[in-house]
Design a protein around this motif. Structure first.
Motif, PDB file in Angstrom:
ATOM      1  N   GLN A  53      72.261  38.908 115.642  1.00  0.00           N
ATOM      2  CA  GLN A  53      71.711  37.444 114.729  1.00  0.00           C
ATOM      3  C   GLN A  53      71.692  36.645 115.588  1.00  0.00           C
ATOM      4  N   THR A  97      64.300  41.495 114.192  1.00  0.00           N
ATOM      5  CA  THR A  97      65.164  40.329 113.819  1.00  0.00           C
ATOM      6  C   THR A  97      64.469  39.075 114.355  1.00  0.00           C
ATOM      7  N   GLN A 151      66.806  49.548 108.353  1.00  0.00           N
ATOM      8  CA  GLN A 151      68.032  48.950 109.035  1.00  0.00           C
ATOM      9  C   GLN A 151      69.490  49.149 108.533  1.00  0.00           C
TER      10      GLN A 151
END
Length: 324
Positions: A53, A97, A151
Motif C-alpha cells: 500500500q 494496487t 486479492q
C-alpha cells in the motif's frame, strides 16, 4: 514464555549499551501493544500489506528474500512451486494496487528493477504489456487480478501458509541460546564421563593382560627357585650321607638259588656220561663177541654139544639177528 521474557530483557540491555534509543522506544511500544506473546503470521502479513500500500518495492522484496532464505529454503522440495507462486502473486498484487492508484512511475520502476529476473519466467510474458495497457481492469488478461475475491484469496492463502510454516519451524537461535548452552554443557559432561570410563576399562584390560604374564613369570621363578633349593638339598644330603646310612631294599630272596648254566652243564655231563657208558658197553660186547670166552657163546657151545650142530647154528644166527 519465561525464555522469551528473559531474552527481551537481554535485548533491552544490549540496546541501552549500544545507545539505540529509537529502537528501544519502538521495542517498548510493540511490547505494550502486543496481545499474544507467541509469534503470529498476521504480523508478517501486515508488513507485506503495508509495503504494497505504500508502494515500497524494496521493503517488499527484502522481507520476502529474508523469509525465503531463513524459512522457505528449509522446506521440502515439493513446496518450492507454492512458494514461487505466492511470490509472483504478491508482485502482481503490487502492480495492480499501483495501477489502481494511478502510480505509473512505480510500475515503471518495478519493471526497470525486475525485468532481467522476470523475463526468464513464462507467466510474466504478458505482464510486460501491463504498463501500456489502457483499462487493464477490463482486459481479459488482467481483469481477474483486480477483483476483490482474488486479492482476499491471496492474503488468506499467504496467512495460512505462514502459519503452517511457523508452526513447523524450530525456534530461532537467539531464543534457543540458553537451551543450546545447557545442552552443550551436558554433552561435555557426558563426554568427560565416557572418557573416564574408557580410560578405566583400558586400565582394567591392561591389568588383565599383565596378570597371566606375571603369574607365568612368578611360576617359572618359583620353579627355578624350587629346583635350585631341591638341588641344593639333594647335594647337601648327598654329601652328608655315608654307606652305613644306606639301608638295603627289603626284597625276599628266591626259594632255590640255581644257576641255569650249571643245570645245563650238569645235564650235558650226565648225557655224556651215559653215552660213554653205552659206548663202553658196546665196545665190551663187541670185544666179547669177537673173543672166544663170551659167556653167551659159551652157553651156546655147551648146549650145541648136547643137542647137535644144526641147532647150535640156528641159535647163533638168531642171536646175531637180535643184536643187529
Amino acid at each position: 514464555m519465561a525464555q522469551v521474557a528473559f531474552l527481551d530483557t537481554l535485548l533491552r540491555e544490549y540496546l541501552v549499551f549500544r545507545g539505540f534509543s529509537s529502537t528501544l522506544k519502538a521495542l517498548d511500544l510493540e511490547q505494550r501493544t502486543e496481545k499474544d506473546q507467541h509469534f503470529r503470521a498476521e504480523r508478517i502479513l501486515e508488513q507485506f500489506t503495508l509495503a504494497i500500500q505504500s508502494y515500497d518495492l524494496q521493503a517488499l522484496r527484502s522481507l520476502w528474500i529474508h523469509l525465503d532464505n531463513n524459512l522457505f529454503s528449509k522446506l521440502e522440495h515439493t513446496y518450492a512451486q507454492a512458494v514461487k507462486k505466492l511470490e509472483n502473486s504478491l508482485l502482481k498484487y503490487y502492480l495492480v494496487t499501483a495501477y489502481s492508484n494511478n502510480k505509473l512511475d512505480k510500475i515503471s520502476e518495478f519493471f526497470t528493477k525486475l525485468a532481467g529476473e522476470l523475463q526468464q519466467q513464462s507467466e510474466w510474458k504478458d505482464w510486460f504489456y501491463f504498463p501500456f495497457c489502457k483499462n487493464a481492469e477490463e482486459s481479459p488478461t488482467f481483469a481477474l487480478f483486480f477483483t476483490r475475491h482474488w486479492q482476499d484469496t491471496l492474503l488468506l492463502s499467504l496467512r495460512n501458509f505462514l502459519t503452517t510454516v511457523y508452526q513447523c519451524l524450530p525456534q530461532p537461535t537467539f531464543v534457543r541460546a540458553e537451551q543450546e548452552a545447557t545442552h552443550m554443557h551436558r554433552l561435555n559432561e557426558d563426554n568427560v564421563g565416557l572418557r573416564s570410563r574408557l580410560l578405566h576399562m583400558q586400565q582394567e584390560l591392561h591389568q588383565q593382560q599383565q596378570q597371566p604374564q606375571q603369574q607365568s613369570v612368578s611360576g617359572s621363578a618359583q620353579n627355578l627357585s624350587g629346583g635350585e633349593a631341591s638341588t641344593r638339598r639333594r647335594s647337601a644330603y648327598r654329601h652328608q650321607q655315608s654307606l652305613n646310612d644306606i639301608l638295603p631294599f627289603d626284597i625276599s630272596p628266591p626259594g632255590h638259588i640255581v644257576d641255569d648254566f650249571c643245570i645245563i652243564a650238569s645235564e650235558a655231563n650226565s648225557i655224556s656220561q651215559a653215552s660213554d657208558a653205552q659206548a663202553r658197553g658196546l665196545k665190551l660186547l663187541i670185544r666179547n663177541i669177537g673173543s672166544g670166552n663170551s659167556p653167551v657163546l659159551g652157553r651156546k657151545d655147551n648146549q650145541g654139544g648136547g643137542n647137535g650142530g644144526g641147532s647150535s647154528k640156528r641159535r647163533s644166527g638168531s642171536v646175531g639177528r637180535s643184536w643187529i
